[in-house]
Motif scaffolding. Structure first.
Motif, PDB file in Angstrom:
ATOM      1  N   LEU A  84      16.515  -0.990  -3.266  1.00 40.99           N
ATOM      2  CA  LEU A  84      16.202  -1.792  -3.537  1.00 40.99           C
ATOM      3  C   LEU A  84      14.604  -1.225  -4.316  1.00 40.99           C
ATOM      4  CD1 LEU A  84      14.916  -3.100   0.515  1.00 40.99           C
ATOM      5  CD2 LEU A  84      15.797  -4.147  -1.391  1.00 40.99           C
ATOM      6  N   GLU A  85      14.577  -1.771  -5.582  1.00 38.86           N
ATOM      7  CA  GLU A  85      13.636  -1.401  -6.235  1.00 38.86           C
ATOM      8  C   GLU A  85      12.212  -0.928  -5.907  1.00 38.86           C
ATOM      9  OE1 GLU A  85      12.671  -1.233 -11.055  1.00 38.86           O
ATOM     10  OE2 GLU A  85      13.619  -3.904  -9.994  1.00 38.86           O
ATOM     11  N   GLY A  86      11.394  -0.176  -5.978  1.00 37.22           N
ATOM     12  CA  GLY A  86      10.235   0.349  -5.634  1.00 37.22           C
ATOM     13  C   GLY A  86       9.635   1.049  -6.975  1.00 37.22           C
ATOM     14  N   ALA A  87       7.927   1.109  -6.126  1.00 36.21           N
ATOM     15  CA  ALA A  87       6.398   1.588  -7.012  1.00 36.21           C
ATOM     16  C   ALA A  87       5.696   2.176  -5.700  1.00 36.21           C
ATOM     17  CB  ALA A  87       6.543   0.828  -7.909  1.00 36.21           C
ATOM     18  N   VAL A  88       4.922   3.131  -5.631  1.00 34.81           N
ATOM     19  CA  VAL A  88       4.619   3.612  -4.846  1.00 34.81           C
ATOM     20  C   VAL A  88       3.442   4.147  -5.686  1.00 34.81           C
ATOM     21  CG1 VAL A  88       3.168   5.481  -3.170  1.00 34.81           C
ATOM     22  CG2 VAL A  88       6.014   4.560  -2.965  1.00 34.81           C
ATOM     23  N   LEU A  89       1.498   3.538  -5.654  1.00 36.29           N
ATOM     24  CA  LEU A  89       0.515   4.306  -5.945  1.00 36.29           C
ATOM     25  C   LEU A  89      -0.377   4.592  -5.117  1.00 36.29           C
ATOM     26  CD1 LEU A  89       1.653   0.696  -7.206  1.00 36.29           C
ATOM     27  CD2 LEU A  89       0.067   2.051  -8.881  1.00 36.29           C
ATOM     28  N   LEU A  90      -1.196   5.637  -4.740  1.00 33.83           N
ATOM     29  CA  LEU A  90      -1.567   6.681  -4.157  1.00 33.83           C
ATOM     30  C   LEU A  90      -3.332   6.589  -5.141  1.00 33.83           C
ATOM     31  CD1 LEU A  90       0.284   9.943  -4.495  1.00 33.83           C
ATOM     32  CD2 LEU A  90       0.119   7.708  -3.002  1.00 33.83           C
ATOM     33  N   ALA A  91      -4.185   6.177  -3.381  1.00 36.11           N
ATOM     34  CA  ALA A  91      -5.474   6.325  -3.383  1.00 36.11           C
ATOM     35  C   ALA A  91      -5.867   7.956  -3.325  1.00 36.11           C
ATOM     36  CB  ALA A  91      -5.750   5.684  -2.769  1.00 36.11           C
ATOM     37  N   ASN A  92      -7.372   8.380  -2.982  1.00 37.60           N
ATOM     38  CA  ASN A  92      -6.796   9.769  -3.000  1.00 37.60           C
ATOM     39  C   ASN A  92      -6.061   9.730  -1.509  1.00 37.60           C
ATOM     40  OD1 ASN A  92      -7.668  12.280  -1.357  1.00 37.60           O
ATOM     41  ND2 ASN A  92     -10.063  11.435  -3.177  1.00 37.60           N
ATOM     42  N   PRO A  93      -4.838  10.899  -1.633  1.00 34.87           N
ATOM     43  CA  PRO A  93      -3.855  11.384  -0.110  1.00 34.87           C
ATOM     44  C   PRO A  93      -5.073  11.368   0.358  1.00 34.87           C
ATOM     45  CG  PRO A  93      -3.554  12.090  -2.547  1.00 34.87           C
ATOM     46  CD  PRO A  93      -4.552  11.685  -3.129  1.00 34.87           C
ATOM     47  N   ALA A  94      -6.239  12.390   0.571  1.00 42.39           N
ATOM     48  CA  ALA A  94      -6.744  13.672   1.245  1.00 42.39           C
ATOM     49  C   ALA A  94      -7.829  12.106   1.961  1.00 42.39           C
ATOM     50  CB  ALA A  94      -8.191  14.485   0.944  1.00 42.39           C
ATOM     51  N   LYS A  95      -8.285  11.146   1.789  1.00 39.71           N
ATOM     52  CA  LYS A  95      -9.048  10.145   2.313  1.00 39.71           C
ATOM     53  C   LYS A  95      -7.894   8.624   2.126  1.00 39.71           C
ATOM     54  CE  LYS A  95     -13.221  12.551   0.176  1.00 39.71           C
ATOM     55  NZ  LYS A  95     -14.118  12.655  -0.551  1.00 39.71           N
ATOM     56  N   ALA A  96      -7.252   8.645   2.863  1.00 39.27           N
ATOM     57  CA  ALA A  96      -6.674   7.252   2.523  1.00 39.27           C
ATOM     58  C   ALA A  96      -6.767   6.984   3.718  1.00 39.27           C
ATOM     59  CB  ALA A  96      -4.962   7.742   1.955  1.00 39.27           C
ATOM     60  N   LYS A  97      -7.224   5.194   3.635  1.00 40.77           N
ATOM     61  CA  LYS A  97      -7.378   4.507   5.358  1.00 40.77           C
ATOM     62  C   LYS A  97      -6.056   4.012   5.974  1.00 40.77           C
ATOM     63  CE  LYS A  97     -11.504   2.937   3.371  1.00 40.77           C
ATOM     64  NZ  LYS A  97     -12.579   1.897   3.148  1.00 40.77           N
ATOM     65  N   GLY A  98      -4.644   3.850   4.527  1.00 37.12           N
ATOM     66  CA  GLY A  98      -3.596   3.568   5.371  1.00 37.12           C
ATOM     67  C   GLY A  98      -2.777   3.521   3.903  1.00 37.12           C
ATOM     68  N   VAL A  99      -1.829   2.239   4.191  1.00 35.95           N
ATOM     69  CA  VAL A  99      -0.641   1.902   3.410  1.00 35.95           C
ATOM     70  C   VAL A  99      -0.473   0.008   3.493  1.00 35.95           C
ATOM     71  CG1 VAL A  99       1.732   2.488   2.731  1.00 35.95           C
ATOM     72  CG2 VAL A  99       0.874   3.977   3.733  1.00 35.95           C
ATOM     73  N   VAL A 100      -0.443   0.112   2.322  1.00 39.43           N
ATOM     74  CA  VAL A 100      -0.178  -1.870   2.037  1.00 39.43           C
ATOM     75  C   VAL A 100       0.904  -1.921   1.395  1.00 39.43           C
ATOM     76  CG1 VAL A 100      -1.453  -4.200   0.959  1.00 39.43           C
ATOM     77  CG2 VAL A 100      -2.907  -2.309   1.699  1.00 39.43           C
ATOM     78  N   LEU A 101       2.091  -2.909   1.698  1.00 43.40           N
ATOM     79  CA  LEU A 101       3.213  -3.079   1.727  1.00 43.40           C
ATOM     80  C   LEU A 101       3.219  -4.408   0.901  1.00 43.40           C
ATOM     81  CD1 LEU A 101       5.960  -2.681   1.373  1.00 43.40           C
ATOM     82  CD2 LEU A 101       6.074  -3.308   3.839  1.00 43.40           C
ATOM     83  N   LEU A 102       2.991  -4.481  -0.326  1.00 43.34           N
ATOM     84  CA  LEU A 102       2.882  -5.970  -0.712  1.00 43.34           C
ATOM     85  C   LEU A 102       4.301  -6.528  -0.862  1.00 43.34           C
ATOM     86  CD1 LEU A 102       0.909  -5.177  -3.457  1.00 43.34           C
ATOM     87  CD2 LEU A 102       0.243  -6.111  -1.785  1.00 43.34           C
ATOM     88  N   CYS A 103       4.401  -7.961  -0.566  1.00 41.40           N
ATOM     89  CA  CYS A 103       5.987  -8.525  -0.616  1.00 41.40           C
ATOM     90  C   CYS A 103       5.373  -9.438  -1.836  1.00 41.40           C
ATOM     91  CB  CYS A 103       6.409  -9.195   0.729  1.00 41.40           C
ATOM     92  SG  CYS A 103       6.055  -7.711   1.784  1.00 41.40           S
ATOM     93  N   HIS A 104       6.231 -10.052  -2.866  1.00 38.97           N
ATOM     94  CA  HIS A 104       6.286 -10.632  -3.804  1.00 38.97           C
ATOM     95  C   HIS A 104       6.468 -12.251  -3.227  1.00 38.97           C
ATOM     96  CE1 HIS A 104      10.008 -10.943  -5.154  1.00 38.97           C
ATOM     97  NE2 HIS A 104       9.881  -9.046  -4.671  1.00 38.97           N
ATOM     98  N   PRO A 105       6.254 -12.716  -4.629  1.00 36.27           N
ATOM     99  CA  PRO A 105       6.353 -14.652  -4.213  1.00 36.27           C
ATOM    100  C   PRO A 105       7.459 -14.695  -4.695  1.00 36.27           C
ATOM    101  CG  PRO A 105       5.017 -14.101  -6.126  1.00 36.27           C
ATOM    102  CD  PRO A 105       4.593 -12.906  -5.620  1.00 36.27           C
TER     103      PRO A 105
END
Length: 279
Positions: free
Chosen positions: A51-72
């Motif tokens: 599975l090909e994927g991509a990660v984009l990081l918010a501020n790692p020290a203050k991250a609220k969580g992770v959003v996993l996006l599932c495409h149409p």
């Protein structure tokens, strides 16, 4: 073993894989590199798919969580989110973003027969790499359909799920040509549950204690009001939001402010009710 965990025979698996290759050919084969702002990855799914994927990081020290996006169900796969700026909206609110291509899309290979396996395989990767952070699912149309079936198999990694523009039945989406006939056959066969072609209420009504939101356009021809009413009856804890004058996949385009306000308020409520387990 539950109905959702039922494994088809080798013949059923072979038929399902052939079905994916032949019937989904119209949206397969398009490839694009991940955006420069993202870090690409390849994850081996439980069924052997790459599975090909991509990660984009918010501020790692203050991250609220992770959003996993599932495409149409579009040839662009995960790039749908990048082109529409959906990833940036989550990053701006302090959430890491993980997107991926389902098997057969982009550079993702077809190693198995169930798209729900893809969702759970990426979720396990997120749990390994970002322990202690809430994981929220956001699935659009096809992606939301299969994340619904993934939840029936295992909802434990997730804090919440948002389904956007997700037809309740595949029969509502595939309404013409050979795909219509094929979907009517497979969704009514013994392969419906293991292949994830059964209606989403079949899966969601077995998911308890996970906050789930259902967004749909009031002018979406793939989502008749009667199907939403039935879904609401089957899944009484569902948070349903209808968007005025929106057709399929138009909710975030025509009502962007309301769309994300609803999502972030929903995330906050879900996070307040589910304790985060640290590693």
């Amino acid at each position: 073993m539950t109905a959702h965990a039922h494994s088809p025979s080798w013949f059923g698996i072979a038929v399902s894989k052939l079905f994916i290759r032949v019937m989904f050919r119209q949206v397969q084969g398009w490839k694009r590199d991940v955006p420069s702002r993202a870090e690409g990855f390849v994850e081996t799914a439980s069924d052997g798919s790459k599975l090909e994927g991509a990660v984009l990081l918010a501020n790692p020290a203050k991250a609220k969580g992770v959003v996993l996006l599932c495409h149409p169900f579009l040839k662009y796969g995960m790039h749908y989110f990048f082109e529409n700026g959906i990833d940036q909206a989550f990053l701006d609110q302090g959430y890491h973003v993980v997107a991926f291509n389902f098997k057969g899309f982009g550079r993702s290979t077809i190693g198995g027969h169930a798209f729900a396996d893809d969702v759970l395989s990426i979720a396990r990767k997120i749990a390994r790499e970002y322990p202690g952070l809430p994981i929220h699912l956001v699935g659009c149309s096809f992606g939301g359909y299969h994340l619904s079936h993934a939840l029936a198999r295992d909802a434990s990694p997730f804090t919440s799920a948002v389904l956007d523009s997700v037809p309740v039945s595949v029969r509502s989406y595939f309404t013409r040509g050979p795909l219509r006939l094929a979907m009517r056959w497979i969704s009514g066969s013994r392969l419906a549950v293991p292949t994830g072609t059964c209606a989403i209420d079949h899966s969601l009504k077995s998911v308890h204690h996970l906050p789930i939101a259902y967004f749909y356009g009031l002018s979406d021809r793939y989502i008749p009001e009667a199907s939403v009413a039935r879904l609401s009856l089957d899944c009484t804890s569902l948070h349903v939001v209808g968007f005025e004058a929106c057709r399929h996949l138009e909710n975030h385009k025509k009502h962007r402010d309301q769309y994300f306000q609803e999502i972030f308020a929903f995330f906050a409520r879900a996070e307040s009710h589910k304790p985060v387990v640290t590693a």
